[in-house]
Design a protein around this motif. Structure first.
Motif, PDB file in Angstrom:
ATOM      1  N   GLU A 185      48.223  56.100  67.298  1.00  0.00           N
ATOM      2  CA  GLU A 185      47.363  55.163  66.572  1.00  0.00           C
ATOM      3  C   GLU A 185      46.150  55.882  65.982  1.00  0.00           C
ATOM      4  O   GLU A 185      45.788  55.672  64.822  1.00  0.00           O
ATOM      5  N   VAL A 186      45.528  56.760  66.783  1.00  0.00           N
ATOM      6  CA  VAL A 186      44.360  57.501  66.304  1.00  0.00           C
ATOM      7  C   VAL A 186      44.749  58.445  65.173  1.00  0.00           C
ATOM      8  O   VAL A 186      44.049  58.571  64.168  1.00  0.00           O
ATOM      9  N   THR A 241      28.592  58.658  74.646  1.00  0.00           N
ATOM     10  CA  THR A 241      28.896  59.205  73.323  1.00  0.00           C
ATOM     11  C   THR A 241      28.103  60.494  73.131  1.00  0.00           C
ATOM     12  O   THR A 241      26.884  60.515  73.331  1.00  0.00           O
ATOM     13  N   VAL A 285      39.839  63.668  70.293  1.00  0.00           N
ATOM     14  CA  VAL A 285      40.194  62.708  71.342  1.00  0.00           C
ATOM     15  C   VAL A 285      39.883  63.239  72.739  1.00  0.00           C
ATOM     16  O   VAL A 285      40.057  62.526  73.728  1.00  0.00           O
ATOM     17  N   THR A 290      41.071  63.659  64.169  1.00  0.00           N
ATOM     18  CA  THR A 290      40.095  62.949  64.995  1.00  0.00           C
ATOM     19  C   THR A 290      40.026  63.504  66.416  1.00  0.00           C
ATOM     20  O   THR A 290      41.049  63.558  67.118  1.00  0.00           O
ATOM     21  N   SER A 333      37.568  58.312  75.395  1.00  0.00           N
ATOM     22  CA  SER A 333      37.947  56.942  75.772  1.00  0.00           C
ATOM     23  C   SER A 333      39.045  56.388  74.874  1.00  0.00           C
ATOM     24  O   SER A 333      39.793  55.493  75.276  1.00  0.00           O
ATOM     25  N   SER A 334      39.172  56.921  73.657  1.00  0.00           N
ATOM     26  CA  SER A 334      40.116  56.346  72.693  1.00  0.00           C
ATOM     27  C   SER A 334      41.574  56.536  73.089  1.00  0.00           C
ATOM     28  O   SER A 334      42.445  55.812  72.608  1.00  0.00           O
ATOM     29  N   THR A 335      41.872  57.494  73.969  1.00  0.00           N
ATOM     30  CA  THR A 335      43.264  57.743  74.357  1.00  0.00           C
ATOM     31  C   THR A 335      43.445  57.679  75.872  1.00  0.00           C
ATOM     32  O   THR A 335      44.370  58.267  76.424  1.00  0.00           O
ATOM     33  N   LYS A 348      48.396  55.602  71.982  1.00  0.00           N
ATOM     34  CA  LYS A 348      47.037  55.626  71.428  1.00  0.00           C
ATOM     35  C   LYS A 348      46.824  56.882  70.581  1.00  0.00           C
ATOM     36  O   LYS A 348      46.114  56.847  69.574  1.00  0.00           O
ATOM     37  N   MET A 375      31.928  61.719  69.657  1.00  0.00           N
ATOM     38  CA  MET A 375      33.093  61.230  70.397  1.00  0.00           C
ATOM     39  C   MET A 375      32.607  60.509  71.651  1.00  0.00           C
ATOM     40  O   MET A 375      31.650  60.941  72.302  1.00  0.00           O
ATOM     41  N   GLU A 376      33.273  59.415  71.972  1.00  0.00           N
ATOM     42  CA  GLU A 376      32.973  58.696  73.212  1.00  0.00           C
ATOM     43  C   GLU A 376      33.881  59.221  74.310  1.00  0.00           C
ATOM     44  O   GLU A 376      35.105  59.234  74.171  1.00  0.00           O
TER      45      GLU A 376
END
Length: 674
Positions: free
Chosen positions: A306-307, A333, A350, A348, A359-361, A303, A326-327
């Motif tokens: 990907e980010v 958020t 993370v 970005t 949450s993105s990673t 992830k 950021m979430e």
């Protein structure tokens, strides 16, 4: 913070010292113990049993179970757990016993014998939640791999015959090393006069031997924000979100001997330390944090790629930009400010460094590779960030104590070894790092000076032994000690620190109450003190009232007297949002107090203050701290007089002060500032 006495016993020979005696000596020489909790009472009467027969009650989810409780006769219990079956070894709460997770409640739940669907149920078979060992409600606890005989007390089998020390954290603010069980045990050893053997993994790096090499790039933009950042990639190989239970123990020793325990034992240690077991990845990181004091974070490596939109994990540690969003892992958020530290994949964000991941990673059931982070962040920034977003956690508590940067070097290795041995994960990279060079603190101190400070007569050998017991390197050279301060003691810098350490570990109550020998000669008078005293007398004689105000002011008050806030030091961790700047003069403080008095109905008064100021323009002194200047200021308020009359009134008072203090009024310059 909760410390298990049994866990301490694994690290230190406590001998016959009881938990209450231990708490007393810890309270006298280290930190206040708020409570000693007898954990074993919670599990009184609960035993290990084996289900010998299990028959379903028609048209229900219930089962009639005949259980072996270690006696000749079997006992009947009705159970609706989906995992109950013949041959299962589990925990039984007999009639008359209290369900552990209600122990201490205003109305604890005491189990009885009652009829269910026409069948008598004598007590109940217990789940993890009912035992107070977690939140799992999916079934009753499984103990087959513990190899415990029916009739054994559950407290004996699961090491719950223990005492827990509830520690008052605030008095350990300057001691980050004691926020790990190992560091706390080291202190206990020193207090008891015993040498502590620091586990090898905290002083020696492992040779990790990676299979492949997944590249990582680390860019720390500001070393003041992050003294050390270390990371490594591992292949998951297992579901890291899988709950840690049920699993059984093995014959392996504790990790203190560089061997790993299995997750059920780990889970119990987590619970006894006040942590909620969640999953393999979270539990392993929490266990290592509680053991060593160093928090860890796991990212999903794929992830991150990907980010970051690349083939390499480009980790950037920087200040957040005002308005960046950021979430977090909890789904919330946040909108960040430049006071936050963020971990980025490329550009970005993370993770909110030291506070919570994004949450993105997040690691989930599909995670195949993870990046393990071990880092040290600026404690003041972390503290204000946690308060800003209302986030409080065990990890944040430790980061705000100022973790030593060197600790992460050793802890990340231990995490890797533990994940490899317990979860069969593969090492996919070397440890990448970006860290400031470590310089060990070395001191040469006089035995005589230490004794003079403490009022003692300790021999050099006694001092050396006391310090060596808690990890200091000490060599005796005549009447002096050459001391190498261990990396985990970030609070030791000068002679007085060593004297305090010797006195504290030996016990201040053991120091004889003898007055120190001092010269009876009168000290010389302080000319500046005399000057200030005379100045106070003159100003008070004119009817002015002295005030003492904070050295910190709001930016709006600086601007109100024509001062540029850029010429004031701004506080990173201010005691109030209105007190962010170190004042350049006393005028902003006096104007603010004049406003308060006017609002309270006082129409005529004079205020003065004698205090220190520190504008940026004066620079730093030899110790690299802001230069302080002594100033005096007065303000006169008279609502019934016009401004011209008030001006000449205060002008005359200033001239009179100068005359009485021996000054020349002909050289006085008057400047209007607003």
């Amino acid at each position: 913070m909760i410390i298990s006495v049994n866990w301490l016993r694994e690290l230190v020979d406590l001998g016959d010292v009881s938990a209450h005696e231990l708490a007393k000596v810890i309270g006298a020489r280290l930190v206040e113990v708020e409570e000693v909790i007898d954990l074993g009472k919670r599990y009184k009467g609960i035993i290990v049993v084996e289900v010998k027969e299990c028959e379903k009650i028609p048209e229900t989810k219930l089962n009639i179970c005949q259980i072996d409780i270690g006696e000749k006769e079997l006992v009947q219990v009705v159970c609706g757990a989906p995992n109950v079956r013949k041959g299962l070894v589990t925990a039984w709460i007999p009639p008359g016993a209290t369900v552990p997770n209600t122990y201490g409640d205003a109305e604890p739940f005491v189990i009885g014998a009652k009829e269910l669907r026409g069948q008598m149920s004598n007590g109940m078979l217990a789940g993890i939640d009912e035992l107070g060992l977690g939140d799992d409600t999916s079934g009753i606890v499984e103990l087959n791999n513990w190899k415990a005989k029916p009739g054994s007390l559950i407290a004996d089998v699961l090491d719950l015959n223990d005492y827990l020390l509830d520690i008052e954290n605030k008095s350990l603010t300057h001691r980050p090393d004691t926020f790990g069980v190992i560091g706390f045990a080291r202190e206990v050893a020193g207090i008891l006069g015993k040498k502590f053997e620091t586990p090898e993994f905290l002083i020696k790096n492992e040779e990790l031997l990676p299979v492949t090499d997944e590249k990582i790039k680390i860019d720390v933009e500001d070393r003041e924000l992050c003294a050390a950042y270390r990371a490594i990639v591992m292949g998951a190989g297992v579901d890291l979100r899988q709950p840690t239970y049920p699993k059984g123990p093995s014959a392996s020793a504790t990790p203190i001997k560089n061997e790993k325990i299995l997750l059920s034992e780990m889970k119990i240690k987590l619970v006894k330390s006040g942590m909620r077991p969640i999953s393999k990845s979270v539990d392993i990181s929490n266990y290592i944090m509680i053991l060593t004091g160093q928090p860890l974070h796991f990212f999903d490596y794929d992830k991150l790629l990907e980010v970051g939109k690349g083939d390499t994990a480009e980790i950037v540690v920087r200040s957040a930009k005002n308005g960046e969003k950021m979430e977090l892992l909890d789904g919330k958020t946040i909108e960040m400010t430049d006071g936050d530290i963020v971990i980025c994949s490329g550009k970005t964000p993370v993770a909110l460094a030291g506070v919570m991941g994004g949450s993105s990673t997040a690691v989930d059931e599909n995670t195949e590779r993870i990046l393990i982070e071990a880092a040290t962040f600026n404690l003041y920034s972390i503290r204000s960030t946690g308060m800003r977003y209302g986030i409080f956690s065990e990890a944040l508590t430790r980061f705000t104590k100022g973790q030593p940067a060197e600790l992460s070097k050793y802890v990340i290795d231990d995490a890797v070894m533990m994940l490899r041995d317990e979860s069969k994960m593969e090492i996919l990279s070397k440890v990448y790092e970006s860290a400031s060079a470590y310089e060990a603190v070395k001191l040469n101190v006089s035995v005589e000076e230490i004794n003079k400070i403490l009022g003692t007569s300790f021999a050099a050998s006694e001092m050396a032994e006391t310090l060596a017991n808690v990890g200091f390197g000490v060599k005796i050279k005549g009447e002096k000690l050459d001391i190498a301060v261990p990396y985990w003691r970030t609070d030791i810098h000068i002679l007085e620190d060593i004297a305090e350490e010797v006195g504290r570990l030996t016990g201040y109550d053991n120091i004889p109450m003898i007055l120190p020998k001092r010269s009876a000669k009168q000290v010389e008078r302080d000319s500046m003190g005399d000057f200030k005293q005379k100045l106070r007398s003159v100003l008070s004689g004119m009817g002015a009232n002295e005030v003492l105000t904070y050295s910190f002011v709001a930016g709006v008050f600086l601007e109100s007297v024509g001062q540029d806030p850029k010429n004031s030091y701004r506080l990173v961790n201010s005691i109030s949002p209105e007190l962010q700047y170190y004042r350049q003069s006393l005028l902003p403080s006096l104007i603010e107090k004049a406003g308060v008095n006017l609002a309270d109905g006082f129409g005529k008064f004079a205020l003065y203050e004698i205090n220190k100021v520190s504008p940026k323009s004066t620079g730093l002194n030899d110790e690299e701290v802001p230069v302080e200047e002594d100033r005096v200021a007065m303000i006169l308020v008279d609502e019934n007089s016009d401004s011209v009359a008030t001006f000449y009134d205060i002008k005359n008072k200033v001239y009179e002060v100068i005359r009485q203090m021996g000054g020349d009024v002909s050289k006085v310059e008057v400047e209007e500032i607003g």
